[in-house]
Structure formats: C-alpha cells, structure tokens
Design a protein around this motif. Structure first.
Motif, PDB file in Angstrom:
ATOM      1  N   VAL A  81       0.860  -1.171   0.000  1.00 16.14           N
ATOM      2  CA  VAL A  81       0.000   0.000   0.000  1.00 16.14           C
ATOM      3  C   VAL A  81       0.900   1.226   0.000  1.00 16.14           C
ATOM      4  O   VAL A  81       1.713   1.411   0.902  1.00 16.14           O
ATOM      5  N   GLN A  82       0.795   1.987  -1.048  1.00 16.37           N
ATOM      6  CA  GLN A  82       1.522   3.250  -1.159  1.00 16.37           C
ATOM      7  C   GLN A  82       0.653   4.337  -0.549  1.00 16.37           C
ATOM      8  O   GLN A  82      -0.502   4.512  -0.965  1.00 16.37           O
ATOM      9  N   MET A  83       1.195   5.036   0.420  1.00 20.16           N
ATOM     10  CA  MET A  83       0.419   6.049   1.142  1.00 20.16           C
ATOM     11  C   MET A  83       1.059   7.403   0.921  1.00 20.16           C
ATOM     12  O   MET A  83       2.213   7.625   1.321  1.00 20.16           O
ATOM     13  N   ASN A  84       0.339   8.299   0.287  1.00 28.35           N
ATOM     14  CA  ASN A  84       0.824   9.638  -0.010  1.00 28.35           C
ATOM     15  C   ASN A  84       0.021  10.674   0.751  1.00 28.35           C
ATOM     16  O   ASN A  84      -1.096  10.412   1.201  1.00 28.35           O
ATOM     17  N   ASN A  85       0.601  11.869   0.862  1.00 25.59           N
ATOM     18  CA  ASN A  85      -0.081  12.967   1.555  1.00 25.59           C
ATOM     19  C   ASN A  85      -0.610  12.516   2.915  1.00 25.59           C
ATOM     20  O   ASN A  85      -1.777  12.735   3.253  1.00 25.59           O
ATOM     21  N   LEU A  86       0.256  11.896   3.680  1.00 25.83           N
ATOM     22  CA  LEU A  86      -0.152  11.383   4.980  1.00 25.83           C
ATOM     23  C   LEU A  86      -0.475  12.512   5.942  1.00 25.83           C
ATOM     24  O   LEU A  86       0.147  13.594   5.897  1.00 25.83           O
ATOM     25  N   LYS A  87      -1.431  12.238   6.814  1.00 31.31           N
ATOM     26  CA  LYS A  87      -1.898  13.218   7.784  1.00 31.31           C
ATOM     27  C   LYS A  87      -1.746  12.633   9.180  1.00 31.31           C
ATOM     28  O   LYS A  87      -1.703  11.409   9.351  1.00 31.31           O
ATOM     29  N   PRO A  88      -1.677  13.485  10.187  1.00 31.27           N
ATOM     30  CA  PRO A  88      -1.564  12.951  11.550  1.00 31.27           C
ATOM     31  C   PRO A  88      -2.663  11.958  11.906  1.00 31.27           C
ATOM     32  O   PRO A  88      -2.407  11.007  12.661  1.00 31.27           O
ATOM     33  N   GLU A  89      -3.832  12.124  11.357  1.00 36.25           N
ATOM     34  CA  GLU A  89      -4.928  11.194  11.659  1.00 36.25           C
ATOM     35  C   GLU A  89      -4.746   9.831  11.000  1.00 36.25           C
ATOM     36  O   GLU A  89      -5.530   8.904  11.251  1.00 36.25           O
ATOM     37  N   ASP A  90      -3.737   9.677  10.159  1.00 36.68           N
ATOM     38  CA  ASP A  90      -3.404   8.372   9.592  1.00 36.68           C
ATOM     39  C   ASP A  90      -2.533   7.552  10.536  1.00 36.68           C
ATOM     40  O   ASP A  90      -2.238   6.380  10.257  1.00 36.68           O
ATOM     41  N   THR A  91      -2.117   8.158  11.630  1.00 33.63           N
ATOM     42  CA  THR A  91      -1.295   7.443  12.608  1.00 33.63           C
ATOM     43  C   THR A  91      -2.062   6.253  13.169  1.00 33.63           C
ATOM     44  O   THR A  91      -3.179   6.392  13.674  1.00 33.63           O
ATOM     45  N   ALA A  92      -1.459   5.076  13.058  1.00 33.83           N
ATOM     46  CA  ALA A  92      -2.127   3.839  13.480  1.00 33.83           C
ATOM     47  C   ALA A  92      -1.169   2.675  13.284  1.00 33.83           C
ATOM     48  O   ALA A  92      -0.106   2.828  12.657  1.00 33.83           O
ATOM     49  N   VAL A  93      -1.566   1.530  13.805  1.00 35.06           N
ATOM     50  CA  VAL A  93      -0.913   0.278  13.439  1.00 35.06           C
ATOM     51  C   VAL A  93      -1.649  -0.256  12.210  1.00 35.06           C
ATOM     52  O   VAL A  93      -2.874  -0.357  12.215  1.00 35.06           O
ATOM     53  N   TYR A  94      -0.886  -0.570  11.197  1.00 36.73           N
ATOM     54  CA  TYR A  94      -1.450  -1.053   9.938  1.00 36.73           C
ATOM     55  C   TYR A  94      -1.239  -2.556   9.833  1.00 36.73           C
ATOM     56  O   TYR A  94      -0.124  -3.047  10.056  1.00 36.73           O
ATOM     57  N   TYR A  95      -2.313  -3.244   9.471  1.00 38.66           N
ATOM     58  CA  TYR A  95      -2.295  -4.700   9.371  1.00 38.66           C
ATOM     59  C   TYR A  95      -2.678  -5.130   7.955  1.00 38.66           C
ATOM     60  O   TYR A  95      -3.567  -4.534   7.342  1.00 38.66           O
ATOM     61  N   CYS A  96      -2.042  -6.168   7.481  1.00 41.23           N
ATOM     62  CA  CYS A  96      -2.539  -6.797   6.267  1.00 41.23           C
ATOM     63  C   CYS A  96      -3.261  -8.079   6.659  1.00 41.23           C
ATOM     64  O   CYS A  96      -3.010  -8.658   7.722  1.00 41.23           O
ATOM     65  N   ALA A  97      -4.181  -8.480   5.801  1.00 41.92           N
ATOM     66  CA  ALA A  97      -4.998  -9.642   6.082  1.00 41.92           C
ATOM     67  C   ALA A  97      -5.327 -10.358   4.779  1.00 41.92           C
ATOM     68  O   ALA A  97      -5.360  -9.739   3.713  1.00 41.92           O
ATOM     69  N   ALA A  98      -5.581 -11.644   4.889  1.00 39.77           N
ATOM     70  CA  ALA A  98      -5.898 -12.473   3.725  1.00 39.77           C
ATOM     71  C   ALA A  98      -7.207 -13.199   3.951  1.00 39.77           C
ATOM     72  O   ALA A  98      -7.493 -13.650   5.066  1.00 39.77           O
ATOM     73  N   ARG A  99      -7.985 -13.306   2.871  1.00 38.81           N
ATOM     74  CA  ARG A  99      -9.225 -14.069   2.969  1.00 38.81           C
ATOM     75  C   ARG A  99      -9.357 -14.987   1.771  1.00 38.81           C
ATOM     76  O   ARG A  99      -8.852 -14.694   0.680  1.00 38.81           O
ATOM     77  N   SER A 100     -10.062 -16.088   1.995  1.00 40.70           N
ATOM     78  CA  SER A 100     -10.172 -17.115   0.968  1.00 40.70           C
ATOM     79  C   SER A 100     -11.273 -16.853  -0.034  1.00 40.70           C
ATOM     80  O   SER A 100     -11.328 -17.518  -1.056  1.00 40.70           O
ATOM     81  N   GLY A 101     -12.164 -15.927   0.231  1.00 34.04           N
ATOM     82  CA  GLY A 101     -13.258 -15.653  -0.679  1.00 34.04           C
ATOM     83  C   GLY A 101     -12.790 -14.970  -1.938  1.00 34.04           C
ATOM     84  O   GLY A 101     -11.634 -14.605  -2.097  1.00 34.04           O
ATOM     85  N   SER A 102     -13.743 -14.738  -2.838  1.00 31.73           N
ATOM     86  CA  SER A 102     -13.434 -14.123  -4.124  1.00 31.73           C
ATOM     87  C   SER A 102     -13.691 -12.626  -4.141  1.00 31.73           C
ATOM     88  O   SER A 102     -13.220 -11.929  -5.042  1.00 31.73           O
ATOM     89  N   SER A 103     -14.401 -12.122  -3.172  1.00 34.58           N
ATOM     90  CA  SER A 103     -14.741 -10.703  -3.170  1.00 34.58           C
ATOM     91  C   SER A 103     -13.909  -9.950  -2.140  1.00 34.58           C
ATOM     92  O   SER A 103     -13.438 -10.526  -1.145  1.00 34.58           O
ATOM     93  N   ILE A 104     -13.751  -8.671  -2.373  1.00 35.15           N
ATOM     94  CA  ILE A 104     -13.046  -7.814  -1.427  1.00 35.15           C
ATOM     95  C   ILE A 104     -14.017  -7.475  -0.302  1.00 35.15           C
ATOM     96  O   ILE A 104     -15.092  -6.939  -0.536  1.00 35.15           O
ATOM     97  N   ALA A 105     -13.632  -7.773   0.908  1.00 29.46           N
ATOM     98  CA  ALA A 105     -14.487  -7.509   2.060  1.00 29.46           C
ATOM     99  C   ALA A 105     -13.924  -6.347   2.866  1.00 29.46           C
ATOM    100  O   ALA A 105     -12.708  -6.154   2.932  1.00 29.46           O
ATOM    101  N   THR A 106     -14.810  -5.586   3.479  1.00 30.99           N
ATOM    102  CA  THR A 106     -14.377  -4.453   4.288  1.00 30.99           C
ATOM    103  C   THR A 106     -14.448  -4.746   5.780  1.00 30.99           C
ATOM    104  O   THR A 106     -13.976  -3.945   6.579  1.00 30.99           O
ATOM    105  N   ARG A 107     -15.051  -5.858   6.129  1.00 25.74           N
ATOM    106  CA  ARG A 107     -15.133  -6.232   7.536  1.00 25.74           C
ATOM    107  C   ARG A 107     -13.968  -7.136   7.913  1.00 25.74           C
ATOM    108  O   ARG A 107     -13.672  -8.104   7.220  1.00 25.74           O
ATOM    109  N   GLY A 108     -13.332  -6.829   9.008  1.00 23.11           N
ATOM    110  CA  GLY A 108     -12.200  -7.632   9.430  1.00 23.11           C
ATOM    111  C   GLY A 108     -12.571  -9.080   9.691  1.00 23.11           C
ATOM    112  O   GLY A 108     -11.741  -9.978   9.495  1.00 23.11           O
ATOM    113  N   GLU A 109     -13.799  -9.296  10.127  1.00 21.47           N
ATOM    114  CA  GLU A 109     -14.245 -10.653  10.450  1.00 21.47           C
ATOM    115  C   GLU A 109     -14.257 -11.565   9.229  1.00 21.47           C
ATOM    116  O   GLU A 109     -14.291 -12.792   9.354  1.00 21.47           O
TER     117      GLU A 109
END
Length: 124
Positions: A81-109
């Motif tokens: 993930v290329q992150m440009n024009n970062l702002k203080p509110e972008d401060t966080a721990v960033y995680y990558c995750a993998a899922r077996s389904g075919s669609s992009i999901a927005t829920r971590g579960e």
C-alpha cells in the motif's frame, strides 16, 4: 494457511509518504484476496483498502481514495500500500490480512489470516 509479515512502517511528517509491504508465506498467496486495515489507539479497527487475487480489482475506504494505492506482486507473495499525503490522523498500526473468498471484504471478520502489524506515525 498463510503467514503474513508487514514492513515499511515508521515516522513521517505531515504530507509525507510511506509504502507498506506485506509478504506471505506459502505457494497459495495468489489465491487470497488481500486487505489492509488500521487501528489507532482507542479506536476500532478500520478498513483501508483491498485487492482481488489477480490485482484486477481494488477497493478503498473513502478517506483513503486518491491518497492510498494498493497493489500486489504474486510472484513475490507481496501486497503493498503506497500512502501519499499522509496526515496525523493516519497514525495507526497497519495490518494486512488475507481471505479465501473471491470478493473484497471491508469487515475484518471476513479475513482469515492477519499479520502482526506495523506502526505508522505521522507528525504534524
């Protein structure tokens, strides 16, 4: 099963850029939909971006559109993930995750495997 390791986090000034990487073990990495999430102190985990197994489809949270770009290189078992024009509110721990389904999901579960996270701090 896939194990994920993130890298590339760090301290950057307001308006700066970072590129995070997430490398997966195993020869089936290309079969997974991949997502990036983040969690700031005291806040819930939130979806950042996702990418289909082939890389042909991507999806972003509204606040990241135009600033973040997700991509993957299946030959290297890596998603970025290329992150440009970062702002203080972008401060966080960033995680990558993998899922077996075919669609992009927005829920971590919906994701099956997670990395350990990498800290991104944006100073004002």
């Amino acid at each position: 099963q896939v194990q994920l390791v993130e890298s590339g986090g760090g301290l950057v000034q307001d308006g700066g850029s970072l590129r995070l990487s997430c490398t997966g073990s195993g020869h089936t990495f290309s079969a997974y939909v991949m997502g990036w999430f983040r969690q700031a102190p005291g806040l819930e985990r939130e979806f950042v971006a996702g990418i289909s197994w082939s890389g042909a489809r991507t999806y972003y949270a509204d606040s990241m559109k135009g600033r973040f770009t997700i991509s993957r290189d299946n030959a290297k078992n890596t998603v970025y993930v290329q992150m440009n024009n970062l702002k203080p509110e972008d401060t966080a721990v960033y995680y990558c995750a993998a899922r077996s389904g075919s669609s992009i999901a927005t829920r971590g579960e919906s994701y099956d495997y997670w990395g350990q996270g990498t800290q991104v701090t944006v100073s004002s």
